[in-house]
Design an enzyme around this catalytic site. Structure first.
Site, PDB file in Angstrom:
ATOM      1  N   SER A  94      -7.295  17.003  -8.542  1.00 36.47           N
ATOM      2  CA  SER A  94      -8.276  15.713  -8.942  1.00 36.47           C
ATOM      3  C   SER A  94      -8.364  16.002  -7.458  1.00 36.47           C
ATOM      4  CB  SER A  94      -8.382  14.982  -8.946  1.00 36.47           C
ATOM      5  OG  SER A  94      -7.564  14.205  -8.789  1.00 36.47           O
ATOM      6  N   SER A  96      -8.017  13.084  -5.717  1.00 32.99           N
ATOM      7  CA  SER A  96      -7.616  11.907  -5.589  1.00 32.99           C
ATOM      8  C   SER A  96      -7.179  11.720  -3.676  1.00 32.99           C
ATOM      9  CB  SER A  96      -7.348  11.058  -6.582  1.00 32.99           C
ATOM     10  OG  SER A  96      -5.754  11.465  -6.660  1.00 32.99           O
ATOM     11  N   LYS A 143       0.521  11.003  -5.181  1.00 31.50           N
ATOM     12  CA  LYS A 143      -0.272  10.346  -4.344  1.00 31.50           C
ATOM     13  C   LYS A 143       0.579   9.792  -2.740  1.00 31.50           C
ATOM     14  CE  LYS A 143      -2.911   9.029  -7.505  1.00 31.50           C
ATOM     15  NZ  LYS A 143      -4.091   9.678  -7.481  1.00 31.50           N
ATOM     16  N   SER A 202      -9.618   7.176  -6.160  1.00 35.77           N
ATOM     17  CA  SER A 202      -7.900   7.371  -6.842  1.00 35.77           C
ATOM     18  C   SER A 202      -7.902   6.364  -7.644  1.00 35.77           C
ATOM     19  CB  SER A 202      -7.496   7.690  -5.439  1.00 35.77           C
ATOM     20  OG  SER A 202      -5.823   7.173  -5.946  1.00 35.77           O
TER      21      SER A 202
END
Length: 323
Positions: free
Chosen positions: A128, A130, A185, A288
């Site tokens: 993705s 994010s 992250k 995100s």
């Protein structure tokens, strides 16, 4: 018996992989690799301790019988010329059957992959956007599995302490609401920190984090420009994106453990990070789902530190380390 049993075991592995591919079951590659290592290891031990000695004994018996036959013929003045046939028979006897080739024969390779993936480096694919602009969709990355301490595969129990995560690290972890999924992250808050994200500005322990405007970033998939900034966490710079069309408040925050540590307002969110947990955010701040929405990452969920893009088939220029 063994060929039938082995065929059933291999069929079970293939069936599980097929069901996983067709999304009929929720796959667990770490568990699959562990079971493959265990099963092929048992076959490898059986080959070394039982099957191979039996084949060698049978080959030796064939050679002994051939030698006795030669001696008997020689006593009658007849010269036996069967050496080639005896060698061929010996090779056929010593040859591994197919069911050992596909199990014991693969064990060293599977074991090497298991050790490398479980304790040293694990590859991941970024699914993705994010973490744009640091990581793009399709980036193939490597994750260091030992920096934060070695962990047992599958159950993820820590064996060694290693170094604790630092602010600014790009970390892979098991998604707290669904631990079968791996997320990536950036570490923002450490245990005991107070993290505030208000009006799209980050504060840690009451101090604003340095944020410098940079040229706008063109996001190819969205076909539009986003505001880009350089943020500095503990002296470590990284880029981030924001979207002026998205509000500052956090919509749709879930119920999660220690949610009472967080205060939500129209300006954003302020959280006190509990002990043994971490606050993480994506670099694509307005695209995100991270700790602002689903809470803190427990230490037991940590997988490792991402550090290298080893391939991107859309752009080879992406290959290299990142912060």
């Amino acid at each position: 018996m063994m060929p039938v049993l082995t065929a059933a075991v291999l069929a079970a592995f293939v069936g599980y992989a097929g069901a996983w591919y067709l999304e009929m079951v929720e796959g667990n590659f770490a568990l699959l690799l562990f079971l493959a290592t265990l099963v092929t290891g048992l076959y490898w031990l059986a080959e070394r301790l039982y099957f191979l000695p039996r084949r060698r004994a049978a080959a030796a018996a064939v050679e002994a019988q051939a030698e006795q036959r030669r001696a008997a013929l020689s006593a009658q003045g007849i010269r036996a010329d069967d050496g080639r046939k005896v060698d061929e028979a010996r090779q056929r006897i010593l040859m591994q059957p197919w069911w050992l080739d596909w199990t014991a024969g693969l064990f060293p390779v599977i074991l090497a992959v298991f050790v490398l993936r479980s304790f040293l480096f694990e590859p991941f694919k970024i699914p993705s956007g994010s973490m744009i602009p640091t990581l793009l969709v399709g980036d193939l990355i490597l994750v260091n599995k030992y920096t934060y301490g070695l962990r047992l595969p599958v159950i993820n129990i820590k064996l060694t302490d290693g170094e604790p995560p630092k602010r600014g690290d790009v970390m892979v972890f098991r998604y707290p609401p669904k631990p079968s999924l791996d997320y990536i992250k950036r570490v923002i808050g450490l245990p005991g920190d107070q993290v505030a994200y208000l009006n799209k500005r980050l504060f840690i322990n009451g101090q604003p984090v340095s944020k410098t405007p940079k040229p706008e970033y063109f996001e190819e998939d969205a076909m539009r420009y986003f505001k880009q900034f350089e943020e500095v966490l503990d002296g470590r710079p990284h880029r981030l994106l924001t979207d002026d069309d998205r509000p500052a408040f956090i919509p749709g925050a879930e119920d999660f453990r220690f949610k009472e540590n967080c205060r939500y307002s129209v300006e954003g969110v302020t959280c006190k990070v509990p002990e043994g947990h971490y606050f993480v955010m994506g670099d694509n701040r307005d695209n995100s789902l991270d700790s602002r929405y689903w809470g803190f990452v427990p230490d037991r969920n940590i997988v490792g530190r991402a550090f290298l893009i080893w391939m991107n088939f859309r752009s080879l220029k992406r290959i290299g380390s990142f912060e």
